[in-house]
Design a protein around this motif. Structure first.
Motif, mmCIF file in Angstrom:
data_model
loop_
_atom_site.group_PDB
_atom_site.id
_atom_site.type_symbol
_atom_site.label_atom_id
_atom_site.label_comp_id
_atom_site.label_asym_id
_atom_site.label_seq_id
_atom_site.Cartn_x
_atom_site.Cartn_y
_atom_site.Cartn_z
ATOM 1 N N LEU A 113 -5.643 6.288 0.770
ATOM 2 C CA LEU A 113 -5.601 5.373 1.909
ATOM 3 C C LEU A 113 -7.005 5.044 2.396
ATOM 4 C CD1 LEU A 113 -2.606 6.819 3.972
ATOM 5 C CD2 LEU A 113 -2.745 4.521 3.008
ATOM 6 N N LYS A 114 -7.895 6.017 2.309
ATOM 7 C CA LYS A 114 -9.272 5.808 2.759
ATOM 8 C C LYS A 114 -10.128 5.110 1.705
ATOM 9 C CE LYS A 114 -9.378 9.741 5.967
ATOM 10 N NZ LYS A 114 -10.019 11.037 6.280
ATOM 11 N N ASP A 115 -9.794 5.339 0.434
ATOM 12 C CA ASP A 115 -10.570 4.754 -0.666
ATOM 13 C C ASP A 115 -9.628 3.950 -1.564
ATOM 14 O OD1 ASP A 115 -12.319 4.067 -2.649
ATOM 15 O OD2 ASP A 115 -12.575 6.100 -3.444
ATOM 16 N N LYS A 116 -9.415 2.703 -1.184
ATOM 17 C CA LYS A 116 -8.417 1.886 -1.880
ATOM 18 C C LYS A 116 -8.855 1.512 -3.294
ATOM 19 C CE LYS A 116 -6.897 0.167 2.569
ATOM 20 N NZ LYS A 116 -8.018 0.812 3.304
ATOM 21 N N LYS A 117 -10.162 1.543 -3.559
ATOM 22 C CA LYS A 117 -10.629 1.228 -4.914
ATOM 23 C C LYS A 117 -10.102 2.249 -5.928
ATOM 24 C CE LYS A 117 -14.888 -1.194 -3.675
ATOM 25 N NZ LYS A 117 -16.376 -1.185 -3.760
ATOM 26 N N SER A 118 -10.106 3.524 -5.535
ATOM 27 C CA SER A 118 -9.598 4.546 -6.455
ATOM 28 C C SER A 118 -8.092 4.390 -6.657
ATOM 29 C CB SER A 118 -9.917 5.947 -5.926
ATOM 30 O OG SER A 118 -9.311 6.155 -4.660
ATOM 31 N N LEU A 133 0.831 -1.204 0.000
ATOM 32 C CA LEU A 133 0.000 0.000 0.000
ATOM 33 C C LEU A 133 0.865 1.253 0.000
ATOM 34 C CD1 LEU A 133 -2.904 1.001 0.090
ATOM 35 C CD2 LEU A 133 -2.849 0.773 2.578
ATOM 36 N N LEU A 134 1.906 1.243 0.823
ATOM 37 C CA LEU A 134 2.808 2.399 0.893
ATOM 38 C C LEU A 134 3.546 2.602 -0.432
ATOM 39 C CD1 LEU A 134 3.825 4.524 2.947
ATOM 40 C CD2 LEU A 134 5.750 3.016 3.394
ATOM 41 N N GLU A 135 4.063 1.517 -1.006
ATOM 42 C CA GLU A 135 4.778 1.619 -2.289
ATOM 43 C C GLU A 135 3.854 2.145 -3.384
ATOM 44 O OE1 GLU A 135 6.111 -2.370 -2.694
ATOM 45 O OE2 GLU A 135 8.027 -2.012 -1.669
ATOM 46 N N SER A 136 2.591 1.759 -3.322
ATOM 47 C CA SER A 136 1.634 2.196 -4.341
ATOM 48 C C SER A 136 1.334 3.684 -4.226
ATOM 49 C CB SER A 136 0.336 1.388 -4.221
ATOM 50 O OG SER A 136 0.591 0.017 -4.439
#
Length: 551
Positions: free
Chosen positions: A198-203, A143-146
């Motif tokens: 971070l709050k909306d991982k789909k986007s 998640l951080l790398e993304s």
């Protein structure tokens, strides 16, 4: 004259504390806590002759028959007893206690708001002036790398210190605030964008998919594969987010325990801001085909002490637990600053049922190695199935660059995060093994002992391990594996290696020579070979560093 055990039962203190049951050989059988030691311990026995009480389960009745002595530790309060009990169970692994091993701290992503140009980072501890996202049981690194992949944030803190732009500015992955090419206000907009992802991982996944297709069209296939794997990991996180609460500020941790005849599963769901953001579970091997109510309470108690005994970066406002255990964890509630809730209806009850449903699904997944482990348990008269195994090997060349390696195997896979490397001072394989095992044993209080130690070696290595374990008061199964010698050389014929297994069984050393086709031997060979590979790799790295000239 009354027996020493009867005398102990008659003189037990009426205070809070810990009680420990030992057999006639001095082996620790059980650790328990009590608000009143006098009442609690005597409930297991007939005080007149120290025989088991009539209301005990078959398993506990069998344990009491083996008790030869009792030791107690008095503490100031039941809360102190709770913490001490948990520590002793993890460290000493008594035979009749069911151990919940999971005491890991999950990672969080945090942003230091005191920094003029903050960048998201990972932490497991609480820090000042920070906002947090998590906990993430898995996928925090991806998640951080993304985030850095799609938002041009500061990539390297060194650039800010040196006030000089790096390569990331050249490839448009950073806007160089280090050289004043972007203001704090403009950077804050980028940071807000990252927080929204971070709050909306789909986007975030949509952005990553767009980039994956773009680099694939440019035939940058390795980058595309990396992005694809990140998308898979983050997608597993975003699936949790589909389960929403009607209470948007719901920050709850939800626990549920289920079991069958072989295992128990403790399921944990983590809800933040009304969304389940991650989940995890621990699978526990049972010593018997049922789980008594008191043992269920003990597992919940261990889970609460393990997980909430630390200063969490983002603690929940409430811990949601099954209603049937209400009133059984009062000492935990006194110790915790977080409210324990036992819902009987409504949304919170539905969340407990969801956790329970997931635990039952995990129980349906068959352990592909169960029969092998059962075979090993019978072959070596093990007290429990070898669920978690630590494997040790050493490596050196002519007494130089001495190293040791420990690999960990659990639930059908190697747990690489738990691997350990050791720089060793010993001049021979025996002193090196002792040094490594001593260092591991000293860490038992922080990282619980496994079910089994597997050593590369023979009878001497087993004897060393037993001395080390005895010195720290831990009873642990130990097995050694060594290659068969043909003309004083190890027999390494692929598929025909006749490795020898040795163990201390029922008071004597036994040697097992299994056929190369035996799955039990192959199981241990697989573990030994991984430890050997890891030790050799570390040895070569250390040796290579010695060749690099300094200055």
């Amino acid at each position: 004259m009354p027996s020493p055990l009867v005398q102990t039962l008659k003189t037990l203190p009426k205070k809070s504390g810990i009680y420990q049951y030992y057999d006639e050989k001095g082996v620790l059988l059980y650790v328990g806590k009590a608000k009143n030691l006098h009442n609690r311990v005597r409930s297991y026995f007939r005080v007149t002759d120290a025989t088991p009480s009539s209301n005990l389960s078959p398993r506990i009745h069998n344990m009491i028959l083996k008790v030869a002595s009792i030791q107690t530790i008095i503490v100031d309060s039941e809360m102190d007893a709770l913490i001490l009990e948990n520590s002793l169970i993890k460290q000493l692994k008594p035979r009749y206690n069911i151990l919940l091993r999971d005491d890991k701290t999950y990672p969080y992503i945090y942003i230091d708001t005191a920094s003029p140009f903050p960048r998201p980072k990972i932490t497991r501890i609480k820090r000042k002036s920070c906002i947090y996202f998590g906990p993430f049981c898995t996928g925090s690194k991806e998640l951080l790398e993304s985030l850095y992949e799609v938002v041009p944030l500061v990539q390297k803190e060194g650039c800010l210190r040196e006030k000089k732009a790096c390569l990331f500015y050249q490839i448009n992955r950073c806007l160089a605030p280090c050289e004043g090419k972007i203001t704090q206000e403009e950077y804050q907009k980028l940071l807000t964008q990252a927080i929204n992802y971070l709050k909306d991982k789909k986007s975030l996944i949509t952005k990553l998919e767009e980039k994956m297709l773009r680099v694939a069209e440019q035939e940058r296939f390795e980058e595309a594969i990396t992005l694809r794997e990140r998308i898979k990991k983050i997608s597993s996180l975003s699936m949790h987010s589909q389960i929403d609460s009607h209470t948007q500020d719901a920050n709850w941790d939800i626990f549920a325990l289920e079991h069958n005849a072989k295992y128990a599963v403790l399921m944990k769901l983590y809800m933040r801001e009304g969304k389940i953001i991650s989940s995890d579970y621990e699978k526990i091997i049972l010593h018997q085909k049922s789980l008594e109510f008191e043992e269920r309470i003990s597992l919940y108690r261990q889970a609460l002490v393990n997980h909430y005994g630390k200063d969490l970066p983002l603690p929940p406002s409430a811990i949601i637990l099954p209603s049937e255990i209400e009133g059984e964890l009062e000492e935990c509630q006194e110790w915790l600053t977080i409210k324990l809730v036992f819902p009987k209806k409504g949304e919170k009850k539905a969340l407990v049922e969801l956790a329970s449903k997931n635990a039952k699904e995990i129980l349906k997944i068959e352990d592909s190695e169960y029969e092998i482990k059962q075979g090993l348990k019978e072959l070596f008269s093990l007290h429990t199935l070898p669920h978690r195994i630590e494997v040790f090997d050493t490596s050196h060349h002519a007494g130089e660059n001495n190293v040791g390696a420990m690999v960990v195997y659990e639930e059908g896979k190697f747990i690489k995060d738990s691997y350990r490397m050791y720089h060793l001072e010993g001049s021979d394989e025996y002193s090196q093994m002792r040094e490594m095992l001593v260092r591991r044993a000293k860490d038992f209080e922080k990282t619980s002992p496994p079910d089994l130690w597997l050593l590369d070696g023979g009878k001497a290595q087993i004897h060393i391990a037993q001395e080390v374990l005895e010195s720290v008061g831990v009873e642990l199964e130990v097995i050694a594996i060594a290659k068969e010698k043909l003309d004083h050389k190890a027999h390494r014929a692929k598929g025909k290696a006749r490795d020898i297994l040795r163990a201390y069984v029922e008071g004597e050393y036994k040697e097992m020579r299994l056929l190369p086709s035996d799955t039990r031997l192959q199981y241990f060979q697989k573990l030994r070979d991984e430890a050997h590979r890891f030790a050799i790799k570390f040895h070569r790295e250390k040796k290579l560093k010695g060749f690099i000239p300094r200055g």
